[in-house]
Enzyme design. Structure first.
Site, PDB file in Angstrom:
ATOM      1  N   ARG A  46       0.914  -1.171   0.030  1.00  0.00           N
ATOM      2  CA  ARG A  46      -0.300  -0.193   0.085  1.00  0.00           C
ATOM      3  C   ARG A  46       0.750   1.122  -0.230  1.00  0.00           C
ATOM      4  NH1 ARG A  46      -1.876   1.683   4.669  1.00  0.00           N
ATOM      5  NH2 ARG A  46      -2.600  -0.175   5.555  1.00  0.00           N
ATOM      6  N   TYR A  98     -16.659  15.402 -16.341  1.00  0.00           N
ATOM      7  CA  TYR A  98     -17.124  13.900 -16.371  1.00  0.00           C
ATOM      8  C   TYR A  98     -18.103  13.690 -15.174  1.00  0.00           C
ATOM      9  CZ  TYR A  98     -16.446   8.961 -15.395  1.00  0.00           C
ATOM     10  OH  TYR A  98     -16.851   7.855 -15.246  1.00  0.00           O
ATOM     11  N   ASP A 170      -7.810  18.044 -15.387  1.00  0.00           N
ATOM     12  CA  ASP A 170      -7.864  16.491 -15.690  1.00  0.00           C
ATOM     13  C   ASP A 170      -7.475  16.302 -16.871  1.00  0.00           C
ATOM     14  OD1 ASP A 170      -9.049  14.190 -16.642  1.00  0.00           O
ATOM     15  OD2 ASP A 170     -10.686  14.435 -15.208  1.00  0.00           O
ATOM     16  N   LYS A 195      -8.356   5.344 -19.741  1.00  0.00           N
ATOM     17  CA  LYS A 195      -8.681   5.760 -21.055  1.00  0.00           C
ATOM     18  C   LYS A 195      -7.728   5.529 -21.847  1.00  0.00           C
ATOM     19  CE  LYS A 195     -12.626   6.594 -18.656  1.00  0.00           C
ATOM     20  NZ  LYS A 195     -12.924   7.847 -18.302  1.00  0.00           N
TER      21      LYS A 195
HETATM   22  C1  LIG Z   1     -13.462   8.304 -17.131  1.00  0.00           C
HETATM   23  C2  LIG Z   1     -12.974   9.655 -16.578  1.00  0.00           C
HETATM   24  C3  LIG Z   1     -12.718   9.975 -15.208  1.00  0.00           C
HETATM   25  C4  LIG Z   1     -12.999   8.586 -14.014  1.00  0.00           C
HETATM   26  O1  LIG Z   1     -11.990   7.658 -14.174  1.00  0.00           O
HETATM   27  P1  LIG Z   1     -12.374   6.296 -13.638  1.00  0.00           P
HETATM   28  O2  LIG Z   1     -10.991   5.467 -14.312  1.00  0.00           O
HETATM   29  O3  LIG Z   1     -13.788   5.885 -14.669  1.00  0.00           O
HETATM   30  O4  LIG Z   1     -12.515   6.056 -12.361  1.00  0.00           O
HETATM   31  C5  LIG Z   1     -12.350  11.217 -14.687  1.00  0.00           C
HETATM   32  N1  LIG Z   1     -12.272  12.311 -15.669  1.00  0.00           N
HETATM   33  C6  LIG Z   1     -12.509  11.874 -16.873  1.00  0.00           C
HETATM   34  C7  LIG Z   1     -12.339  13.038 -18.102  1.00  0.00           C
HETATM   35  C8  LIG Z   1     -12.653  10.823 -17.293  1.00  0.00           C
HETATM   36  O5  LIG Z   1     -12.993  10.456 -18.656  1.00  0.00           O
END
Ligand SMILES: *Cc1c(COP(=O)(O)O)cnc(C)c1O
Length: 377
Positions: A46, A98, A170, A195
């Site tokens: 962890r 998101y 982000d 992603k």
């Molecule tokens: C998918 C996504 C998230 C969340 O990520 P997870 O891996 O699904 O928890 C946050 N920000 C953006 C822009 C995303 O496309």
């Protein structure tokens, strides 16, 4: 070293003890100490794990930061960033973002006394007008999900620095291959590694990257205390995915541009939102702050009935949530990714019943266009 090379070689790039080219998966929860008051540098997974550490250092290297932290999902990463703040703190957030991030802020952090204001951060004046005495950060998604609005990161950073607050970006949509917010002055970068970074729709992951030692220390403490860390195997999957990020996203962008142009000429399509079209509002800013436009397109069809028809008929393109992987996916934001966003915000930003979002994959673009053609009819 250029980013194309960094992607392939990672941080260490291989296992120094055996020479293994593929970084080993250290599937161990704990580590044996050589003796009292001694440690190999690893105590408990962890806190730190060699495979996760290689991935964390790779992310730091790609974003030009000093420290990377890997989490079990993008939401775990965003949630950990929020741990830097206290009850009573206020954060300005992109209003088109998101849906899960909105849900986390409103359903979870609001009840612990945090305040959020959702503004169109592509309009930089509305960002400065939203600053209050208790504002502690600006949280930006750019390009936004799903309307593809572009925020001028350097301009937001200037406002933030003048007010002594943090800029959080982000960077999921463009990845460090195309956009590096820390180089533009941002303090914290977050990612859904699920992603483009992972890239194969096979694992969830999330990241935070920073270049400030104080923030890094606080984040490390939060990471080990909260414990939403990425497993060794998932760390390895993302390390492997990252090796091909450059060629994947370039192909995705090439395909996306061709599809955006095709959609524009289709009589059933009302409006196409793709940052790489010169008529897109954010085209110029994007050219300045990023080296590519990515593979995400949103578009509206002229009749609501067409949506069901398209989602039923697509064959090569899968009707599924998520984005950034090698497979092309089509999403219906109003019922999937953005169902948590209240109607009033959805209406304001344009997420309506006619809007579809396309994550363009690396397939042959002719097959993708043929698929859309037969689906739209
Ligand atoms: C998918 C996504 C998230 C969340 O990520 P997870 O891996 O699904 O928890 C946050 N920000 C953006 C822009 C995303 O496309």
């Amino acid at each position: 070293m250029r980013i194309e090379t960094k992607l392939v070689h990672g941080c260490k790039g291989f296992d120094p003890t055996t020479g293994a080219i593929s970084f080993p998966i250290y599937q161990s929860a704990t580590f044996r100490h050589p003796g009292p008051n001694q440690s190999t540098g690893y105590d408990y997974s962890r806190l730190q794990n060699p495979t996760r550490e290689e991935l964390e250092n790779t992310l730091a290297c790609l974003e030009n930061g000093t420290t990377g932290c890997a989490f079990s999902s993008g939401m775990a990463a965003v949630s950990t960033v929020l741990g830097l703040f206290s009850p009573g703190d206020h954060i300005i957030v992109s209003d088109d973002l998101y849906g899960g991030t909105y849900r986390l802020f409103e359903e979870f952090y609001r009840k612990y006394g945090m305040e959020f204001t959702y503004v169109d951060t592509s309009d930089i004046n509305s960002v400065s007008q939203s600053i209050k005495t208790n504002t502690k950060a600006i949280f930006i998604e750019t390009p936004t999900n799903p309307m593809m609005k572009v925020t001028d990161i350097a301009a937001a950073v200037e406002i933030a620095k003048n007010s002594g607050i943090l800029t959080i970006v982000d960077n999921t949509f463009l990845t460090p291959y195309y956009q590096r917010p820390l180089e533009l002055g941002a303090d914290i970068v977050v990612h859904s590694g699920t992603k483009y970074l992972g890239g194969h729709n096979d694992t969830l992951a999330g990241f935070i990257v920073v270049n400030d030692n104080d923030i890094a220390e606080k984040l490390r403490l939060l990471q080990k205390s909260v414990g939403a860390v990425l497993s060794p195997f998932d760390s390895w999957l993302v390390l492997r995915g990252i090796k091909t990020l450059g060629i994947r996203i370039e192909r995705q962008e090439q395909n996306a541009l061709a599809i955006a142009k095709w959609l524009k000429d289709n009589k059933s399509v009302e409006k196409v939102f793709y940052v790489g079209l010169p008529e897109h509002e954010g085209y110029e800013i994007s050219k300045r702050q990023a080296s590519g436009f990515g593979g995400m397109i949103s578009f509206t069809v002229n009749k609501v009935e067409l949506v069901e028809r398209i989602l039923e008929r697509v064959k090569v393109i899968a009707f599924a949530e998520s984005l950034g992987g090698v497979e092309s996916l089509i999403t219906y934001p109003i019922v999937q990714t953005h169902s948590a966003i209240p109607k009033e915000i959805r209406d304001r930003i344009g997420v309506n019943e006619q809007l579809l979002r396309l994550s363009v994959g690396i397939e042959c673009v002719d097959d993708l266009i043929k698929d859309l053609e037969q689906a739209i009819g």
